[in-house]
Design a protein around this motif. Structure first.
Motif, short mmCIF file in Angstrom:
data_model
loop_
_atom_site.label_atom_id
_atom_site.label_comp_id
_atom_site.label_asym_id
_atom_site.label_seq_id
_atom_site.Cartn_x
_atom_site.Cartn_y
_atom_site.Cartn_z
N THR A 228 0.85 -1.18 0.00
CA THR A 228 0.00 0.00 0.00
C THR A 228 0.89 1.23 0.00
O THR A 228 2.10 1.15 0.26
CB THR A 228 -0.87 0.04 1.26
N ALA A 229 0.30 2.39 -0.27
CA ALA A 229 1.06 3.63 -0.20
C ALA A 229 1.64 3.81 1.20
O ALA A 229 2.78 4.25 1.37
CB ALA A 229 0.17 4.81 -0.60
N ASP A 230 0.86 3.46 2.21
CA ASP A 230 1.35 3.59 3.58
C ASP A 230 2.55 2.69 3.81
O ASP A 230 3.54 3.10 4.44
CB ASP A 230 0.24 3.25 4.57
N ALA A 231 2.49 1.48 3.32
CA ALA A 231 3.61 0.55 3.49
C ALA A 231 4.87 1.11 2.85
O ALA A 231 5.98 1.02 3.39
CB ALA A 231 3.27 -0.81 2.89
N LEU A 232 4.72 1.74 1.70
CA LEU A 232 5.88 2.28 0.98
C LEU A 232 6.51 3.46 1.70
O LEU A 232 7.68 3.77 1.49
CB LEU A 232 5.47 2.70 -0.43
N ARG A 233 5.71 4.11 2.52
CA ARG A 233 6.24 5.26 3.27
C ARG A 233 6.79 4.86 4.62
O ARG A 233 7.22 5.73 5.39
CB ARG A 233 5.11 6.29 3.49
N SER A 234 6.75 3.61 4.96
CA SER A 234 7.11 3.19 6.32
C SER A 234 8.54 2.65 6.39
O SER A 234 8.83 1.74 7.15
CB SER A 234 6.12 2.11 6.80
N THR A 235 9.44 3.24 5.63
CA THR A 235 10.78 2.67 5.52
C THR A 235 11.76 3.32 6.50
O THR A 235 11.76 4.54 6.71
CB THR A 235 11.30 2.84 4.08
N LEU A 236 12.60 2.48 7.05
CA LEU A 236 13.62 2.94 8.00
C LEU A 236 14.74 3.69 7.28
O LEU A 236 15.03 3.42 6.12
CB LEU A 236 14.21 1.73 8.74
N GLY A 237 15.37 4.58 8.01
CA GLY A 237 16.47 5.36 7.42
C GLY A 237 15.94 6.41 6.47
O GLY A 237 16.68 6.90 5.60
N GLY A 238 14.69 6.77 6.61
CA GLY A 238 14.03 7.78 5.80
C GLY A 238 12.82 7.20 5.12
O GLY A 238 12.99 6.24 4.40
N PRO A 239 11.65 7.76 5.35
CA PRO A 239 11.37 8.91 6.23
C PRO A 239 11.43 8.59 7.72
O PRO A 239 11.53 9.52 8.51
CB PRO A 239 9.94 9.30 5.82
N ILE A 240 11.38 7.31 8.11
CA ILE A 240 11.41 6.97 9.53
C ILE A 240 12.87 6.89 10.00
O ILE A 240 13.73 6.39 9.27
CB ILE A 240 10.69 5.62 9.77
#
Lengths: 338, 338, 338, 338
Positions: B99-111
């Motif tokens: 999902t779009a949310d899953a794609l944004r949940s990456t470590l080292g950026g943005p998290i």
């Protein structure tokens, strides 16, 4: 019998009607009396020498045609005289992934095509067509319809609730619209013509975007899906459209790369595809098994292909010119018999 | 506790070690004492501001790290203090398409990422690692290994008898080589270094092509398969390699588009992809379920990742510079604990 | 708040309405004010002790319910008070193949179910329902509808032109009929009631076979397909029907094994399955991702589930007895709020 | 030329060697000089009249054989005299799901089989075999090996890290063991013989369970996987084994139903299959495309089939009796040439 040939060189001026001896079916072959042909943009490119400049000549053009079996060669089983059949685009592609040989077995180049009163084809290279269609309608199926079916169904796993984006009103796009609706999916169509927009809506499009007014139509399509993106793009537009298609498609979605229109080099970044795990699936028409499955669905739904205009055999050149004009909405066809 | 931050701007000069308060796990979270980190080219690009120039700062870099759970927030089940775990690249991608949310949940950026002595992660965002690996080895798995696994196994349906083409000796390519061999496939590897060629052969490559001598390595790979083409290309090389990859791949084959190296616009024709029904599959690392499946296979085979060099926590900048040099063969790692 | 419990033993006589303290959502949980519940045959079996005789008591029965979120525990994201949601049948099955843990996370046993005025569920264990449905209609989706969707779409790859055989007028069968029609497939339904036959035809069945008159209905279904056999059987009938299903299905086709009705030992030969390469696919309701996909399709098509009868909260026992009678066509529901 | 026929009735006593005229290849056919045949339990059942009591006689038995093309009928392309080929089990099944016609096109019944010095087959009904195998070894591939490949690879999506359970030391089970190891999977084998257990271990089995000592071998296999269950069961044992297979398999796993051994009615509950979403996949040998893919893998790995014993053409009856004895480990073969 008479046939059209691209004879001494490429170009519409070289497309001539010639007298050829009646061909005789060899072992495992059938002779078909052709009654109708439909034209694809590929056929026009072939005549012009744009599709494959190294194609040996003479060549009988046109991949798509329907007719009646009038003679069987030795060893043919499962077919009989009088059967109405279409020639299959890829004569030796029966099922599964294509082999190199299957990819080379295409009618209308390199193999002589259907724009002839009589043709000889392998028995595996013909297939029955839906009964409710007349010959002209049935002649639209081998290339454009099968391409759309392969993209969305065989390779695309289309399902109800999906959103499909189609580009314009060409043959593949129109069939993609039909098949998407048939599966309970929603269709967003793009067009550059108010008249064609109307036709797309009547044929079932959920939304139509006029790309003249909305050059960022990929973004617009995404907005229409509530920001998620569409599940499937049927990409026929070639250079310049891929960037918008990549904007339209959802994460994990599919872009079907269709046909020769998509050719040409492009200043293109595929980074968005990998950042959202998009699949870009090349679609080269399709195999015999898909053609049969598509036929069942068309029969069940009583689907009638959209025929723009039908020319006589003597008007073949005019038919090609009509394709070249881009003014058509639906398929351009040639009728060989009364 | 100490952490590295990209603080006031991008660039290696802005990567500073800071003192931060110990983070406390909220509901459904765990705190991990980080013991080892591995670097990806993505991490270097992130520090330089090349990956996402709009990334808010400060940011703790690095997606890949392993450590030990030392505290559980309320409501966490199935984990306990002392468990050794890796952080998952995409913290909220558990299975299936992203999902779009899953794609944004990456470590080292943005998290905030793993280059810190202590990190707090969602319980679903950590997973056990194979027991036979030490922490540094295990820290190589979250991004590079999982990308290769997703490409070949989860999305690529790799099987014995297949031929896989990998490019160079980077992390993804090396893991792809390992996983292809593990499945009984043959590997053709390209490289530009005689020394690395030797390493690739030792690790199991069937054939190695030196692209300095053979710029048409796509054609060369095809010849090695008897003209059929390879079944799968793991495309990491970016601009300029895609044309060769399209020459190498067989009809109906797959090109996995990997990682940020493939970015940049390219003067590229996708026509060969559609003429031979090739699938170009974007691969964005992968999900938790694939990570667990990969871990089982790595455990069963006793696979040991190739570690090029391990730096101390204080040498983090040197580690990034080593990645930037391109001189490594295998993963560049940082050890945080003795 | 009030809840029904299977308290001291199994049987409808043991189903009692009790007063329980208001439950409080822990970390990652939500409290839902339940407004409607639907009953499945599984729920009746659970009450009777037939589904799992070792189920610890007391147990709040019923897997299917809809309500409004009225309180959020710590750490919940993406949900808010006032959201209308269904409880998911398998609380911890998010996507992909099921784990053993996911299979144990089912509402209405072993986990307390929805037949209560207030329930506390994991945030991942609830999902939004289509807006056009009222609460009672929406309450029919978690088990029966999702089972049909999983069988035909998630696992069954249903497509236009396929022929699907459904058995009777139960919840799963009716949803399977709906979803098959939605995808452009044809449906052959079996029934033992002229009245229900009429309902099945009105809902879209292409052909209805009365199995009282046609005990060899599997053969009859095959004949209806011109001898080829149906593509998909949704097998809910249990002992005795499988032999007919194996006669109905085409070579390479699929039989979906559904629900607890199919239990019981049978004097059964699977030889026909292997001689024609049939797939017998066990279907255990489904996962969250399928529920969301199904919701999109239901919304798009404005599908309204078939509700047979709605009881009040106080009439719960009568509702179960109505399920036991087998006289219903469509779902039996309970409304908890005015 | 000489051929064996089941002539006037069923039973080994009716298997007679007769003189037949040399067959001539028709259009699209080839004549093969048979050099080696392998026997399957199916062939024995066919001779005994157990496989298909309505099989018209006389029939040349045996589906599996290898030889050299010695004559081409009209219209044959892509083959030449001297090519070494195997006959394909299903002569008209090229790729994809089987049609009814494909299922009826099997050698050794209903079509005359390979136990003859010369046979005429369709050109599509033969395929090349791996070069490193001698004729006897190559003759083992058409039925048993292809069945194992179809089960695990074509239909089973086998991957490294998977655990596969095989039953006994028959042809299919041994090839399944080989192919599983080739893909980096682990194999648990069952046997009832200490001697065979040793052979299974040597061939790569990770664990061997003696079902004489462990009648609950399904549970034992599950324990060996840490309680999760195996990913794939290759079920050849027929009545009584399915219940154990259902205990062994993990949620969402696959049981491949293989061959005629699995026939016979059984007092069987499929409830466990649906409660854990297990797939029971009938496997009817396989198609030409799988045979070619398997051949590539066998070639690459230099796999040598396990041949138990080779008889001369004159000893055909003794060969069948050896199969009947069940004492063999590996394939029983007949050599027709010196």
């Amino acid at each position: 019998m008479q046939a059209y040939e691209i004879r001494d060189g490429f170009g519409l001026d070289e497309l001539v009607c010639v007298e050829r001896p009646q061909p005789e079916p060899g072992p495992g072959q059938v002779r078909v009396r052709v009654s109708a042909v439909s034209l694809n943009y590929r056929d026009l490119m072939m005549v012009r020498g744009e599709y494959n400049p190294r194609q040996p000549l003479p060549l009988v053009p046109c991949s798509d045609g329907v007719g009646t079996i009038e003679a069987l060669g030795p060893g043919v089983q499962g077919l009989k005289e009088g059967d109405r059949v279409a020639g299959l685009f890829a004569q030796r592609w029966l099922d599964g992934p294509p082999t190199a040989d299957a990819l080379r077995s295409t009618l209308g180049g390199p193999i002589d095509g259907m724009l002839a009163q009589q043709v000889v084809l392998d028995a595996h290279g013909v297939a029955p067509v839906p009964e409710h269609l007349d010959d002209v309608e049935a002649a639209t199926l081998p290339c454009a319809a099968l391409t759309a079916w392969s993209a969305l169904v065989t390779l695309g796993n289309l399902h109800a609730g999906d959103v499909v984006l189609v580009q314009g009103s060409g043959g593949v796009s129109t069939f993609a619209l039909d098949f998407a609706c048939m599966h309970g999916a929603r269709v967003i169509a793009t067009t550059g013509s108010a008249h064609k927009a109307q036709g797309l809506r009547q044929r079932g499009a959920w939304q139509v975007i006029d790309h003249r007014n909305v050059p960022q139509w990929g973004k617009a399509a995404r907005v229409l899906t509530g920001g998620e993106g569409v599940d499937h793009v049927v990409e026929v537009g070639g250079v310049g459209t891929m960037a918008q298609s990549l904007r339209a498609v959802r994460p994990g979605g599919t872009i079907s790369l269709i046909g020769v229109l998509a050719g040409g080099n492009a200043d293109l970044s595929l980074t968005p595809a990998l950042m959202t795990q998009v699949r870009i699936q090349g679609v080269f028409v399709g195999h015999r098994a898909s053609f049969l499955a598509m036929g069942k669905a068309i029969t069940q739904h009583g689907l009638r292909p959209m025929v723009d205009r039908t020319f006589s055999f003597g008007e073949a050149r005019a038919a090609f010119e009509h394709v070249a004009s881009g003014a058509h909405q639906g398929k351009v066809c040639i009728r060989l018999t009364e």
